[in-house]
Design an enzyme around this catalytic site. Structure first.
Site, PDB file in Angstrom:
ATOM      1  N   LYS A  58      14.931  64.863  55.850  1.00 44.10           N
ATOM      2  CA  LYS A  58      15.303  65.718  56.988  1.00 44.10           C
ATOM      3  C   LYS A  58      16.810  65.787  57.163  1.00 44.10           C
ATOM      4  O   LYS A  58      17.308  66.189  58.207  1.00 44.10           O
ATOM      5  CB  LYS A  58      14.656  65.178  58.270  1.00 44.10           C
ATOM      6  CG  LYS A  58      13.147  65.125  58.208  1.00 44.10           C
ATOM      7  CD  LYS A  58      12.602  64.574  59.529  1.00 44.10           C
ATOM      8  CE  LYS A  58      11.081  64.516  59.498  1.00 44.10           C
ATOM      9  NZ  LYS A  58      10.544  63.830  60.682  1.00 44.10           N
ATOM     10  N   HIS A  63      24.169  46.055  38.373  1.00 45.18           N
ATOM     11  CA  HIS A  63      22.756  45.724  38.598  1.00 45.18           C
ATOM     12  C   HIS A  63      22.679  44.195  38.450  1.00 45.18           C
ATOM     13  O   HIS A  63      22.196  43.665  37.461  1.00 45.18           O
ATOM     14  CB  HIS A  63      21.913  46.434  37.541  1.00 45.18           C
ATOM     15  CG  HIS A  63      20.435  46.403  37.779  1.00 45.18           C
ATOM     16  ND1 HIS A  63      19.837  45.674  38.790  1.00 45.18           N
ATOM     17  CD2 HIS A  63      19.415  47.028  37.127  1.00 45.18           C
ATOM     18  CE1 HIS A  63      18.531  45.866  38.736  1.00 45.18           C
ATOM     19  NE2 HIS A  63      18.248  46.675  37.739  1.00 45.18           N
ATOM     20  N   ARG A 101      18.777  50.504  46.064  1.00 48.70           N
ATOM     21  CA  ARG A 101      19.107  51.144  44.782  1.00 48.70           C
ATOM     22  C   ARG A 101      19.520  52.578  45.087  1.00 48.70           C
ATOM     23  O   ARG A 101      18.867  53.265  45.867  1.00 48.70           O
ATOM     24  CB  ARG A 101      17.895  51.138  43.848  1.00 48.70           C
ATOM     25  CG  ARG A 101      18.103  52.019  42.632  1.00 48.70           C
ATOM     26  CD  ARG A 101      17.037  51.863  41.595  1.00 48.70           C
ATOM     27  NE  ARG A 101      17.207  50.621  40.863  1.00 48.70           N
ATOM     28  CZ  ARG A 101      16.565  50.344  39.722  1.00 48.70           C
ATOM     29  NH1 ARG A 101      15.730  51.211  39.203  1.00 48.70           N
ATOM     30  NH2 ARG A 101      16.775  49.198  39.104  1.00 48.70           N
ATOM     31  N   ARG A 156       9.999  47.861  37.699  1.00 40.63           N
ATOM     32  CA  ARG A 156      10.226  46.422  37.638  1.00 40.63           C
ATOM     33  C   ARG A 156      11.012  45.890  38.837  1.00 40.63           C
ATOM     34  O   ARG A 156      10.613  44.922  39.490  1.00 40.63           O
ATOM     35  CB  ARG A 156      11.026  46.059  36.380  1.00 40.63           C
ATOM     36  CG  ARG A 156      10.210  45.919  35.148  1.00 40.63           C
ATOM     37  CD  ARG A 156      11.060  46.281  33.935  1.00 40.63           C
ATOM     38  NE  ARG A 156      11.123  47.740  33.866  1.00 40.63           N
ATOM     39  CZ  ARG A 156      10.310  48.471  33.127  1.00 40.63           C
ATOM     40  NH1 ARG A 156       9.457  47.893  32.352  1.00 40.63           N
ATOM     41  NH2 ARG A 156      10.360  49.792  33.168  1.00 40.63           N
ATOM     42  N   THR A 157      12.155  46.516  39.122  1.00 37.39           N
ATOM     43  CA  THR A 157      13.047  45.960  40.145  1.00 37.39           C
ATOM     44  C   THR A 157      12.387  45.997  41.525  1.00 37.39           C
ATOM     45  O   THR A 157      12.348  44.992  42.233  1.00 37.39           O
ATOM     46  CB  THR A 157      14.391  46.717  40.148  1.00 37.39           C
ATOM     47  OG1 THR A 157      14.899  46.733  38.819  1.00 37.39           O
ATOM     48  CG2 THR A 157      15.394  46.057  41.070  1.00 37.39           C
TER      49      THR A 157
HETATM   50  C1  NCD Z   1      17.472  49.539  34.412  1.00 41.52           C
HETATM   51  C2  NCD Z   1      18.142  50.237  35.562  1.00 41.52           C
HETATM   52  O1  NCD Z   1      17.478  50.804  36.435  1.00 41.52           O
HETATM   53  O2  NCD Z   1      19.360  50.195  35.583  1.00 41.52           O
HETATM   54  N1  NCD Z   1      16.129  49.269  34.623  1.00 41.52           N
HETATM   55  C3  NCD Z   1      15.796  48.131  35.287  1.00 41.52           C
HETATM   56  O3  NCD Z   1      16.197  47.901  36.396  1.00 41.52           O
HETATM   57  N2  NCD Z   1      15.029  47.264  34.611  1.00 41.52           N
HETATM   58  C4  NCD Z   1      17.733  50.159  33.106  1.00 41.52           C
HETATM   59  C5  NCD Z   1      17.323  51.587  32.886  1.00 41.52           C
HETATM   60  O4  NCD Z   1      16.943  52.325  33.788  1.00 41.52           O
HETATM   61  O5  NCD Z   1      17.407  52.001  31.722  1.00 41.52           O
END
Ligand code: NCD
Length: 319
Positions: A90, A140, A112, A62-63
């Protein structure tokens, strides 16, 4: 509350530090992009000439996809890199990777990373804007913003709502960012988890703590479920998945004490039969889960727009 017209920081690293006016600004601009995304013409050119790089050191559907869509719909050039196919394989360090992308005149990095604080570290070193796409169990921010937008659109406000955040609070950056945002906006926030999955410093968030799910969701307006983050667990936090579902999985029976029209949320990815029963997850009258995904694109468009508006005064602190 005085209206904000821009964000005070050149980066979006967390909800911590955002004022109510800045949160309102992001949500109001997101509303504009919800409309645009629902219209026939989903494309604008406000980010034409900008370069956005998504750097994801952890799995994401999703993100990452919504940041990519957001950038493309605003007319930016968007590139995705992942550690499996980059020079990280590497032995290149995180900071060298970030500085390399910065040297290519990226305007904005979305990062991320599995370590809390890693995204902040990058922001301190690069010239471009940095958005936190999730760092370890820390924050997040765009998830909390999209959750707030989904709630506000359905219920018209955040202030005074009872929101129960339930499940693996300890390992959840989604829970942390949501607690910070919802408290900042005046919601009444509860957290529900077994003692092993409750952070030791939970008192600092000003939320009410519950260990019984039915009790925690009583009279709630919103029930937000979280995934068991097994990839972050070193050791055993729950006796078994079956027992966890028995006590902490959301089903009709446990939901019965919430407000009759309480809405169910989940950031995804969902583990059906672990933290949530399909029967409630798929209830079109109660579940906001698909709407959360839709809001994710609009919120990320608003973030990219605001953070790239005036790059001459919007530079990081690095060399
Ligand atoms: C979340 C995350 O990555 O923190 N997912 C997301 O971004 N929708 C929650 C999760 O991984 O459970």
């Amino acid at each position: 509350m005085p209206a904000a017209s821009q964000l005070s920081s050149p980066h979006l690293l967390g909800i911590e530090g955002l004022s109510p006016a800045e949160i309102e600004l992001l949500l109001d601009l997101s509303e504009h992009y919800v409309k645009m995304n629902r219209s026939g013409n989903k494309k604008s050119d406000v980010l034409r000439g900008r370069t956005i790089i998504n750097v994801f050191f952890e799995a994401s559907t999703r993100t990452r996809t919504s940041f990519e869509l957001a950038g493309k719909r605003l007319g930016a050039d968007v590139i995705n890199i992942s550690p499996e196919v980059s020079a990280v394989r590497k032995g290149e360090t995180l900071l060298d990777t970030a500085l390399t992308l910065d040297a290519m005149h990226a305007d904005l990095l979305v990062v991320r990373h599995p370590e809390s604080g890693a995204v902040q570290l990058i922001a301190e070193k690069v010239r471009c804007a940095v958005v936190n796409g999730g760092d370890g169990a820390h924050e997040h921010p765009t998830q909390a913003l999209l959750d707030a937008l989904a709630i506000r659109r359905r219920l018209g406000r955040l202030h005074g709502l009872v929101v129960a955040i339930c499940g693996d609070i300890l390992h959840s950056r989604v829970a942390r960012s949501n607690m910070l945002l919802l408290k900042t906006m005046g919601a009444d926030v509860r957290v529900v988890a077994p003692p092993t999955l409750m952070p030791a410093d939970i008192d600092r968030y000003g939320v009410s703590v519950f260990h019984d799910l039915a009790e925690g969701v009583r009279d709630a307006d919103i029930v937000m479920m979280l995934r068991l983050q097994q990839e972050r667990m070193r050791g055993s936090y729950v006796p078994s998945i079956a027992e966890y579902f028995h006590f902490y999985g959301l089903d009709r029976a446990k939901l019965a004490g919430a407000k009759p029209d309480a809405l169910i949320m989940h950031p995804g990815p969902m583990n059906r039969g672990v933290e949530i029963d399909s029967d409630v997850a798929d209830d079109i009258n109660r579940s906001l889960i698909q709407e959360q995904v839709e809001m994710g694109v609009a919120v990320r468009m608003a973030c990219l727009d605001l953070l790239t508006r005036d790059l001459s005064t919007n530079q990081g602190t690095g060399q």
